[in-house]
Design a protein around this motif. Structure first.
Motif, PDB file in Angstrom:
ATOM      1  N   MET A   1       0.967  -1.158   0.071  1.00 33.66           N
ATOM      2  CA  MET A   1       0.070  -0.008   0.073  1.00 33.66           C
ATOM      3  C   MET A   1       0.860   1.233   0.119  1.00 33.66           C
ATOM      4  N   ALA A   2       1.965   1.112   0.694  1.00 34.67           N
ATOM      5  CA  ALA A   2       2.860   2.427   0.876  1.00 34.67           C
ATOM      6  C   ALA A   2       3.416   2.572  -0.386  1.00 34.67           C
TER       7      ALA A   2
ATOM      8  N   VAL B   1       8.116   7.212   0.847  1.00 33.25           N
ATOM      9  CA  VAL B   1       9.378   7.053   1.852  1.00 33.25           C
ATOM     10  C   VAL B   1       8.960   6.831   3.356  1.00 33.25           C
ATOM     11  N   HIS B   2       8.301   7.854   3.601  1.00 33.24           N
ATOM     12  CA  HIS B   2       8.005   7.754   5.221  1.00 33.24           C
ATOM     13  C   HIS B   2       6.976   6.369   5.210  1.00 33.24           C
ATOM     14  N   ASP B   3       6.136   6.117   4.268  1.00 33.98           N
ATOM     15  CA  ASP B   3       5.169   5.298   4.545  1.00 33.98           C
ATOM     16  C   ASP B   3       5.882   3.752   4.531  1.00 33.98           C
ATOM     17  N   ALA B   4       6.840   3.743   3.523  1.00 33.64           N
ATOM     18  CA  ALA B   4       7.774   2.309   3.340  1.00 33.64           C
ATOM     19  C   ALA B   4       8.631   2.045   4.650  1.00 33.64           C
ATOM     20  N   LEU B   5       8.915   3.198   5.248  1.00 39.05           N
ATOM     21  CA  LEU B   5       9.927   3.062   6.509  1.00 39.05           C
ATOM     22  C   LEU B   5       8.894   2.503   7.540  1.00 39.05           C
ATOM     23  N   ASN B   6       7.651   3.166   7.697  1.00 34.05           N
ATOM     24  CA  ASN B   6       6.913   2.676   8.811  1.00 34.05           C
ATOM     25  C   ASN B   6       6.275   1.584   8.623  1.00 34.05           C
ATOM     26  N   SER B   7       6.303   0.868   7.264  1.00 37.95           N
ATOM     27  CA  SER B   7       5.873  -0.614   7.076  1.00 37.95           C
ATOM     28  C   SER B   7       6.699  -1.624   7.738  1.00 37.95           C
TER      29      SER B   7
END
Length: 746
Positions: free
Chosen positions: A62-63, A78-84
């Motif tokens: 999703m990110a 990038v932030h979404d991927a880091l949080n995933s």
């Protein structure tokens, strides 16, 4: 997307190439391997290997599927991927690389300031959660301080990955064959590229040094690596390495339950992901295709439940209860077939068969295919084991669908008796209820048996809403007169399954009830002329008196697929001559009349501690003593004369009343004096169990003091009394211990 001239890339290649070996050397293999598997996990293409289930592929998908957004409109990709990523993974990488980042020298990199928009002016506010990773907080801050810097890192890393000088440095060595080593090499190389690129952008775009500390740079780099690793194909040698690992770790036997989305009346056990259209005219159940088999369902579409069993040899005899059972041979090209339908296979059913090529036997069991109006009944078991090719074997062929598909006349199969109650699964009673049927009693008698007042009807809807609003589970009942029987329905209640209610209700005839709840707990009960004949959780073999044989005939409560609650309702109907119907429930709903129940007090049970054990940890522990004092044992307590035990139990109850400030209450005082609950006291004690009841623990203490077992009277009364005494509980327990000790020494 930012346009990056080739000369800028050429200027970056040198510093990045110089940093890659050092960074790769500092990245731990385990977290590197987790990153390196991101593409395989996100594509749901990973063989079932024993690896910690820490990645969240759906969140990552999703990110990374979201388009880039302006700063200020929400989190960046990038932030979404880091949080995933799991927090521990990010922290391990941060700890491993934090010092290395400060050692990298980006001075040879070209100036990149011109690729960013003008920086924000004025004040910037950043909010972070307590305990949030420094990498996450730093990456967000960097995005806010210098808009465009993070997308620039992503674009540069993506372009640099394909540069002729850097691409060979990122490639995984072809001689690596271990799955973890291949994944780690892949993840480490891509992360090193992202870190080197992030360092160059952080130091060559004019960002203040306080915003480019190592956690911020690494947060951006880890998020970028996660984003790009999902885009980057797995190394060429990964497929063979992961297959070898899956084969080395595969164990048998194994069982997996789940469901599959049938489509076009079929699903498959296949090495591929497409379920072909086939002809089922041969055996009416299963057709072998290259790489697996296709199974014919009764349902045209929707989820069907199944059990997949992998054996290390041929199974035993076919179990009972199946309507169609066919055994076939199929050949696996690679191994690792999945249960597939119109959607992706569930994780536990993906690549579930042995990961080796060769000949296999498949035994398909099916039931409920004729019940197209009841998809819950349709169920399959697939058994797989390695075995040489052999002729097809039909073990059972009894359902109507199979006969139609084979071109045979349909068999005469009468419906099972519980079929009449399938409507319950679609009704308001589906999750939890008790249905009680009574003969030989008027409606008023049944209500009184439940502990309800016939003179106080209420709106069922209003009562239900009130209890829901107050989060109360106070019992209530709705009744319906059906001529020579009364049907009582409790929505999410159970009073009709208790012995006192059954005995009172059946005083003039018969009463039977079936209770079930959302946790799968059930209770089937029968009573006649005031005597409870049976009240049990129905399982395989019910030890029922002969009088109940006609009610229980042909009801196999061990066969959960038939529906335990439905079979229980059949037994209730057979015993009383009446059962609940959809029409009867509709009449109850339309009448909108309900009655509150004042429940009976809890049943009192004997307690016989072993003679040589300590006094049951309750008294000793509550008195704050680490060890039982001399003479205070359960044996000593049980050895006291009954009269002394009774005195002790009622002394405890009286002390509880005193500490609670109710020793002057007339009903309390009268009950203590009589050593039994008076009529008025019993009603108050029963009411105390309701949501707005008062002094519940005191009334329970008085009730428990009446236990016919004198030892239980002491221990159980003390347990309730300590709650009734509130802050004085320690004093009460200490005094009780002293009395027990003194009595034991006499």
């Amino acid at each position: 997307m930012v346009e990056i001239p080739d000369e800028i890339l050429a200027g970056l290649v040198g510093p990045v190439a110089a940093a890659l070996p050092r960074l790769v050397d500092r990245i731990p293999p385990a977290p590197a391997a987790e990153l390196g598997r991101l593409r395989a996990v996100a594509d749901e293409d990973l063989w079932p290997i024993r690896e910690p289930a820490v990645l969240r592929p759906r969140a990552l998908a999703m990110a990374t599927a979201r388009p880039a957004r302006r700063v200020g409109s929400g989190n960046s990709p990038v932030h979404d991927a880091l949080n995933s990523l799991p927090a521990l993974l990010t922290e391990r990488l941060l700890g491993a690389l934090e010092l290395t980042v400060t050692e990298l020298d980006p001075t040879g990199a070209p100036d990149l300031t011109g690729f960013l928009p003008e920086p924000f002016t004025g004040n910037v506010g950043i909010a972070s959660l307590s305990g949030q990773s420094e990498a996450v907080t730093g990456a967000v801050l960097l995005e806010q301080i210098r808009p465009g810097a993070v997308p620039l890192v992503v674009e540069l890393a993506r372009r640099l990955a394909s540069h002729p000088r850097l691409a060979p440095m990122l490639a995984v060595r072809p001689d690596l064959t271990d799955e973890a080593e291949v994944a780690a090499a892949h993840g480490a190389a891509q992360l090193a590229l992202a870190v080197a690129t992030a360092v160059a952008v952080a130091h060559r775009t004019g960002i203040p040094s306080w915003a480019t500390n190592p956690p911020a740079v690494l947060g951006v780099a880890i998020g970028t690596a996660a984003l790009l690793l999902r885009e980057t194909p797995m190394p060429a040698n990964y497929a063979e390495a992961v297959l070898a690992r899956a084969r080395a770790e595969y164990l048998m036997p194994r069982r997996s339950t789940g469901s599959v989305a049938a489509s076009g009346h079929r699903f498959g056990l296949l090495e591929g992901d497409h379920v072909p259209e086939v002809d089922f005219g041969g055996n009416g159940l299963v057709t072998v295709v290259p790489g697996g088999a296709v199974i014919r369902t009764g349902a045209e579409s929707g989820q069907v439940r199944l059990l997949l069993t992998i054996l290390d040899g041929p199974p035993a005899e076919v179990g009972p209860g199946w309507e169609e059972v066919v055994e076939v041979s199929w050949r696996a090209a690679v191994g690792g077939a999945s249960v597939v339908g119109s959607g992706p296979a569930e994780p536990q059913l993906r690549r579930a068969t042995p990961p080796w090529p060769g000949d296999y036997r498949l035994r398909v069991h099916a039931r409920g295919r004729d019940d197209t109006d009841e998809p819950h009944n349709e169920y399959y078991e697939l058994m797989v084991w390695q075995g040489p090719e052999a002729p097809e074997i039909v073990h059972a062929r009894t359902d109507r669908l199979g006969h139609r598909l084979r071109g045979e006349p349909e068999p005469d199969r009468p419906d099972r008796p519980e079929t009449a109650y399938r409507w319950v699964r679609r009704s308001v009673l589906a999750e939890a209820a008790t249905v009680t049927v009574t003969t030989g009693a008027a409606v008023e008698d049944v209500l009184r048996a439940f502990g309800a007042d016939p003179a106080r009807p209420e709106s069922m809807r209003a009562l239900s809403e009130e209890l829901m609003h107050s989060q109360s589970i106070d019992p209530w009942v709705a009744v319906l007169d059906v001529g020579d029987a009364v049907i009582a329905v409790e929505y999410n209640g159970w009073q009709g399954s208790t012995a006192p209610v059954l005995a009172r209700a059946s005083a003039g005839g018969r009463t039977a009830s079936m209770y079930w709840n959302v946790n799968g707990v059930t209770r089937l009960s029968f009573a006649e002329h005031g005597e409870v004949l049976l009240s049990v959780e129905p399982f395989d073999n019910l030890e029922a008196p002969p009088a109940l044989a006609p009610a229980l005939a042909d009801l196999d409560f061990g066969d959960h697929q038939r529906g335990k609650r439905l079979m229980g309702l059949v037994a209730v109907q057979r015993f009383t001559g009446h059962g609940i119907t959809a029409e009867a429930l509709a009449r109850i709903e339309a009448a909108d009349i309900a009655f509150r129940i004042v429940p009976d007090l809890p049943t009192l049970y004997p307690r016989r501690p072993q003679p040589d054990t300590a006094l049951g940890a309750t008294i000793v522990a509550l008195a704050g003593q680490p060890d039982a004092p001399p003479g205070v044992t359960a044996g000593a307590l049980a050895g006291l004369p009954e009269a002394e035990l009774r005195d002790l139990a009622w002394w405890v109850a009286a002390e509880a009343a005193r500490y609670a400030g109710l020793d002057g209450d007339p009903d309390v005082a009268a009950s203590i004096a009589a050593r039994a609950l008076t009529t008025e006291a019993e009603l108050r004690a029963r009411r105390s169990q309701l949501h707005d009841g008062e002094h519940r623990w005191l009334w329970l203490a008085l009730h428990r003091a009446t236990n016919p077992d004198p030892v239980a009277a002491v221990t159980d009364t003390l347990e309730a009394a300590r709650y009734a005494a509130g802050p004085h509980a320690a004093n009460l327990v200490a005094d009780a211990r002293a009395r027990i000790t003194g009595a034991g020494r006499r």
